[in-house]
Design an enzyme around this catalytic site. Sequence first.
Site, PDB file in Angstrom:
ATOM      1  NE  ARG A 167      31.121  36.362  34.956  1.00 32.30           N
ATOM      2  CZ  ARG A 167      30.314  35.706  36.028  1.00 32.30           C
ATOM      3  NH1 ARG A 167      29.505  36.103  36.599  1.00 32.30           N
ATOM      4  NH2 ARG A 167      31.764  35.030  36.867  1.00 32.30           N
ATOM      5  CB  SER A 216      37.504  34.312  32.926  1.00 30.44           C
ATOM      6  OG  SER A 216      38.192  34.129  34.727  1.00 30.44           O
ATOM      7  CD  GLU A 286      33.839  36.580  31.882  1.00 31.89           C
ATOM      8  OE1 GLU A 286      34.345  36.773  32.996  1.00 31.89           O
ATOM      9  OE2 GLU A 286      33.360  35.246  31.801  1.00 31.89           O
TER      10      GLU A 286
END
Length: 294
Positions: A167, A216, A286
């Site tokens: 990420r 998410s 995130e």
Amino acid sequence: MIALPPLRGRVQRDAPLAPVTWFRVGGPAEILFRPADADDLVALLAGLAEDVPLTVIGAASNLIVRDGGVPGVVVRLGGAFGAIERDGDGFIAGAAALDAVLAEHAAAAGLAGLEFLSGIPGSIGGAVAMNAGAYGAEVKDVLDWVEIATAAGLRKHSVPELNCRYRHSDLPPRGVVVRARFRAHPGDSAAISARMAEIRANREASQPVRARTGGSTFRNPPGAKAWALIDAAGCRGMVRGGAQVSEKHCNFLLNTGTATAADIEGLGEDVRAHVKEHCGTELIWEIIRLGVPA
């Protein structure tokens, strides 16, 4: 007042951002700039004072804009950056092209390897910047090169230069992804279509895809699933103001209709605190949070 160099794109001061975010919350951008093309973007980067904050947003699918808005200049790439072109065994996609649309182009051409993108909401620029991933693959796995705009101009960067990891990708300071090349390989059209249909069905069944959400919320900790830790901590369905932890998938936060950005971010922090107390794991956001509180 922030001084801008001569620009050809659209400049809007005190521009509402809530309507473009998937959560539909947040304050305005001090300045919102939609560049006409890559050269126009470089002109902004070269002419903008270094002490002026610069923020880049894409489809705003995984974004909380705080209620006080975003100071400085916010760049949002539009149609001029949305092209997708076949390039041999792959595609060159503009930063504003949607991930799912690139997957559809590949499927129509009988090229495999990009099906996972159909399960990632958002645009190519954001997917590259955060090395987005889903369904067993990440962007770095299919990326050949990225063209990035900086104050010095446009330059292609190789994947190793970006140091992609879970990420995250290392972009140059104040660098903006303009386009990227993705590789694919010949595949069976029926199998490709079936895999994409499977991904869509999985998302529909397991995620609140039709709600006001940001995808998410937290990264998966090593060896664990964020949703499972949240569920075990008793946070499924938790509410704060107009924000709620999804009953369907508890790593998703929802705007039930009246939430503020503070409600959503505050609920996320409540979840982090509960998980930390329950099992000692500190969840990492995130979703990107921008701007200042009201």
